[in-house]
Design a protein around this motif. Structure first.
Motif, PDB file in Angstrom:
ATOM      1  N   ILE A 150       0.841  -1.204   0.000  1.00  0.00           N
ATOM      2  CA  ILE A 150       0.000   0.000   0.000  1.00  0.00           C
ATOM      3  C   ILE A 150       0.876   1.253   0.000  1.00  0.00           C
ATOM      4  O   ILE A 150       0.561   2.249  -0.666  1.00  0.00           O
ATOM      5  N   LEU A 151       1.982   1.195   0.743  1.00  0.00           N
ATOM      6  CA  LEU A 151       2.897   2.340   0.773  1.00  0.00           C
ATOM      7  C   LEU A 151       3.466   2.616  -0.613  1.00  0.00           C
ATOM      8  O   LEU A 151       3.558   3.767  -1.037  1.00  0.00           O
ATOM      9  N   THR A 152       3.833   1.562  -1.332  1.00  0.00           N
ATOM     10  CA  THR A 152       4.369   1.743  -2.681  1.00  0.00           C
ATOM     11  C   THR A 152       3.308   2.316  -3.614  1.00  0.00           C
ATOM     12  O   THR A 152       3.599   3.200  -4.431  1.00  0.00           O
ATOM     13  N   GLU A 153       2.067   1.820  -3.506  1.00  0.00           N
ATOM     14  CA  GLU A 153       0.987   2.354  -4.342  1.00  0.00           C
ATOM     15  C   GLU A 153       0.675   3.802  -4.009  1.00  0.00           C
ATOM     16  O   GLU A 153       0.201   4.557  -4.872  1.00  0.00           O
ATOM     17  N   PHE A 155       2.596   6.236  -3.632  1.00  0.00           N
ATOM     18  CA  PHE A 155       3.383   7.193  -4.404  1.00  0.00           C
ATOM     19  C   PHE A 155       2.717   7.506  -5.743  1.00  0.00           C
ATOM     20  O   PHE A 155       3.022   8.539  -6.352  1.00  0.00           O
ATOM     21  N   THR A 156       1.805   6.618  -6.188  1.00  0.00           N
ATOM     22  CA  THR A 156       1.039   6.878  -7.410  1.00  0.00           C
ATOM     23  C   THR A 156      -0.282   7.556  -7.091  1.00  0.00           C
ATOM     24  O   THR A 156      -0.691   8.506  -7.775  1.00  0.00           O
ATOM     25  N   THR A 157      -0.971   7.090  -6.049  1.00  0.00           N
ATOM     26  CA  THR A 157      -2.265   7.668  -5.687  1.00  0.00           C
ATOM     27  C   THR A 157      -2.118   8.988  -4.936  1.00  0.00           C
ATOM     28  O   THR A 157      -2.979   9.854  -5.029  1.00  0.00           O
ATOM     29  N   LEU A 158      -1.046   9.110  -4.158  1.00  0.00           N
ATOM     30  CA  LEU A 158      -0.737  10.349  -3.438  1.00  0.00           C
ATOM     31  C   LEU A 158       0.656  10.804  -3.854  1.00  0.00           C
ATOM     32  O   LEU A 158       1.616  10.680  -3.105  1.00  0.00           O
ATOM     33  N   PRO A 159       0.817  11.324  -5.061  1.00  0.00           N
ATOM     34  CA  PRO A 159       2.157  11.680  -5.544  1.00  0.00           C
ATOM     35  C   PRO A 159       2.790  12.777  -4.707  1.00  0.00           C
ATOM     36  O   PRO A 159       2.108  13.560  -4.040  1.00  0.00           O
ATOM     37  N   VAL A 160       4.089  12.813  -4.749  1.00  0.00           N
ATOM     38  CA  VAL A 160       4.832  13.834  -4.007  1.00  0.00           C
ATOM     39  C   VAL A 160       4.496  15.211  -4.564  1.00  0.00           C
ATOM     40  O   VAL A 160       4.517  15.430  -5.780  1.00  0.00           O
ATOM     41  N   VAL A 244      -8.374  -7.215  10.871  1.00  0.00           N
ATOM     42  CA  VAL A 244      -7.242  -6.823  10.031  1.00  0.00           C
ATOM     43  C   VAL A 244      -7.714  -6.504   8.617  1.00  0.00           C
ATOM     44  O   VAL A 244      -7.144  -5.629   7.945  1.00  0.00           O
ATOM     45  N   THR A 245      -8.748  -7.190   8.148  1.00  0.00           N
ATOM     46  CA  THR A 245      -9.305  -6.862   6.834  1.00  0.00           C
ATOM     47  C   THR A 245      -9.866  -5.450   6.821  1.00  0.00           C
ATOM     48  O   THR A 245      -9.633  -4.668   5.888  1.00  0.00           O
ATOM     49  N   GLU A 246     -10.591  -5.094   7.879  1.00  0.00           N
ATOM     50  CA  GLU A 246     -11.158  -3.752   7.969  1.00  0.00           C
ATOM     51  C   GLU A 246     -10.061  -2.701   8.119  1.00  0.00           C
ATOM     52  O   GLU A 246     -10.125  -1.638   7.487  1.00  0.00           O
ATOM     53  N   ALA A 247      -9.053  -2.998   8.932  1.00  0.00           N
ATOM     54  CA  ALA A 247      -7.981  -2.028   9.138  1.00  0.00           C
ATOM     55  C   ALA A 247      -7.173  -1.804   7.862  1.00  0.00           C
ATOM     56  O   ALA A 247      -6.842  -0.664   7.521  1.00  0.00           O
ATOM     57  N   LEU A 248      -6.849  -2.878   7.144  1.00  0.00           N
ATOM     58  CA  LEU A 248      -6.079  -2.728   5.909  1.00  0.00           C
ATOM     59  C   LEU A 248      -6.905  -2.065   4.812  1.00  0.00           C
ATOM     60  O   LEU A 248      -6.359  -1.345   3.974  1.00  0.00           O
ATOM     61  N   GLN A 249      -8.215  -2.304   4.819  1.00  0.00           N
ATOM     62  CA  GLN A 249      -9.062  -1.621   3.848  1.00  0.00           C
ATOM     63  C   GLN A 249      -9.118  -0.134   4.139  1.00  0.00           C
ATOM     64  O   GLN A 249      -9.084   0.694   3.218  1.00  0.00           O
ATOM     65  N   TRP A 250      -9.174   0.228   5.419  1.00  0.00           N
ATOM     66  CA  TRP A 250      -9.129   1.648   5.773  1.00  0.00           C
ATOM     67  C   TRP A 250      -7.777   2.247   5.411  1.00  0.00           C
ATOM     68  O   TRP A 250      -7.699   3.416   5.039  1.00  0.00           O
ATOM     69  N   LEU A 251      -6.729   1.444   5.528  1.00  0.00           N
ATOM     70  CA  LEU A 251      -5.414   1.937   5.131  1.00  0.00           C
ATOM     71  C   LEU A 251      -5.371   2.191   3.623  1.00  0.00           C
ATOM     72  O   LEU A 251      -4.780   3.173   3.172  1.00  0.00           O
ATOM     73  N   ARG A 252      -6.007   1.313   2.852  1.00  0.00           N
ATOM     74  CA  ARG A 252      -6.088   1.544   1.404  1.00  0.00           C
ATOM     75  C   ARG A 252      -6.911   2.795   1.097  1.00  0.00           C
ATOM     76  O   ARG A 252      -6.576   3.568   0.182  1.00  0.00           O
ATOM     77  N   ASP A 253      -8.001   2.985   1.834  1.00  0.00           N
ATOM     78  CA  ASP A 253      -8.797   4.192   1.627  1.00  0.00           C
ATOM     79  C   ASP A 253      -7.999   5.440   1.997  1.00  0.00           C
ATOM     80  O   ASP A 253      -8.118   6.486   1.340  1.00  0.00           O
ATOM     81  N   LEU A 254      -7.190   5.326   3.033  1.00  0.00           N
ATOM     82  CA  LEU A 254      -6.340   6.449   3.442  1.00  0.00           C
ATOM     83  C   LEU A 254      -5.337   6.790   2.356  1.00  0.00           C
ATOM     84  O   LEU A 254      -5.040   7.961   2.110  1.00  0.00           O
ATOM     85  N   ALA A 255      -4.794   5.748   1.713  1.00  0.00           N
ATOM     86  CA  ALA A 255      -3.828   5.955   0.633  1.00  0.00           C
ATOM     87  C   ALA A 255      -4.497   6.158  -0.709  1.00  0.00           C
ATOM     88  O   ALA A 255      -3.798   6.364  -1.720  1.00  0.00           O
TER      89      ALA A 255
END
Length: 258
Positions: A150-153, A155-160, A244-255
């Protein structure tokens, strides 16, 4: 003779420095890797290694002067994004810590505490057990690899250099206030059983005031609480998968990732 211009140097610096700030902020704040058990030097080496691996796959990064105001703002932006990712994962672990603390208080084991080597504070033994359990499950089910993906993605969804929607991030953090409720639901059968036992002891005390309820109730509550906690561990894996599914999905939404 090789000559390097300021623009070329700035491009090389931006290529590695900005991603490294975001990766380092994640490793410094996320569970397991961001604890005191892992030395800061090791985390820095890991951040450097991860940055070297992911940089070739990242979109083009803007040029910047590290000593300018814009450069400092870009570095701060990457630190904020990485720290938000790490703290969102911390909330998942705090669900199990709160669950352990609640059951420890209910069964009378709140006094049984130990120093948590990860955070350097005193926590209940049951909470420490739950922390170790969720850490093992997180690593065995490759939760850390999903976080790095998610962190790597991001950089594309939230570019510098993109505008940060601060209100959106704080809204996502506010949505994760389910920590206490999720921890209570995780340990609800044990709490309900101990509540019935305490009510029964209250009725016994009312019916026979001369009965020394403390000498009988405390050992029985402790043994019953440990037994119920052991029985409830059979469903921890299913609860963990849902959380963990809900938390990681929220992390994807955050990113804002896929």
């Amino acid at each position: 003779m090789l000559e390097l211009t300021d623009a070329q140097i700035g491009t090389w610096v931006a290529t590695f420095m900005l991603p490294m700030f975001r990766v380092t902020a994640l490793l410094m704040t996320m569970p397991i890797f961001g604890t005191k058990m892992l030395p800061a030097r090791v985390r820095l080496y890991a951040a450097l290694a991860i940055t070297v691996v992911i940089v070739p796959a990242l979109p083009p990064l803007p040029e910047f002067d590290p000593l300018s105001l814009r450069g400092l703002m870009l570095c701060g932006e990457q630190i904020i994004i990485g720290a938000l990712f790490g703290f969102s994962l911390q909330l998942l672990f705090q669900v199990f810590v709160i669950a352990g603390q609640i059951v420890a208080v209910q069964m009378g084991m709140a006094f049984a505490s130990m120093v948590d080597p990860a955070n350097g504070v005193n926590v209940a033994v049951v909470s420490q057990f739950m922390t170790m359990l969720v850490s093992i499950l997180f690593l065995l089910m490759n939760g850390h690899l999903v976080a790095f993906e998610i962190l790597t993605e991001s950089f594309t969804t939230l570019p510098v250099g993109s505008a940060l929607l601060v209100s959106h991030y704080w809204e996502m953090v506010a949505r994760m206030s389910w920590v206490f409720g999720a921890g209570l639901l995780l340990i609800l059968p044990v709490v309900a059983a101990l509540l019935v036992v305490n009510i029964a002891f209250g009725v016994m005390t009312r019916a026979a005031p001369s009965l020394n309820i403390f000498s009988i109730g405390f050992p029985l509550t402790l043994v019953l609480g440990i037994w119920m906690f052991w029985v409830g561990l059979a469903d921890v894996h299913s609860h963990y998968q849902a959380l963990v599914t809900e938390a990681l999905q929220w992390l994807r939404d955050l990113a804002q990732a896929r």
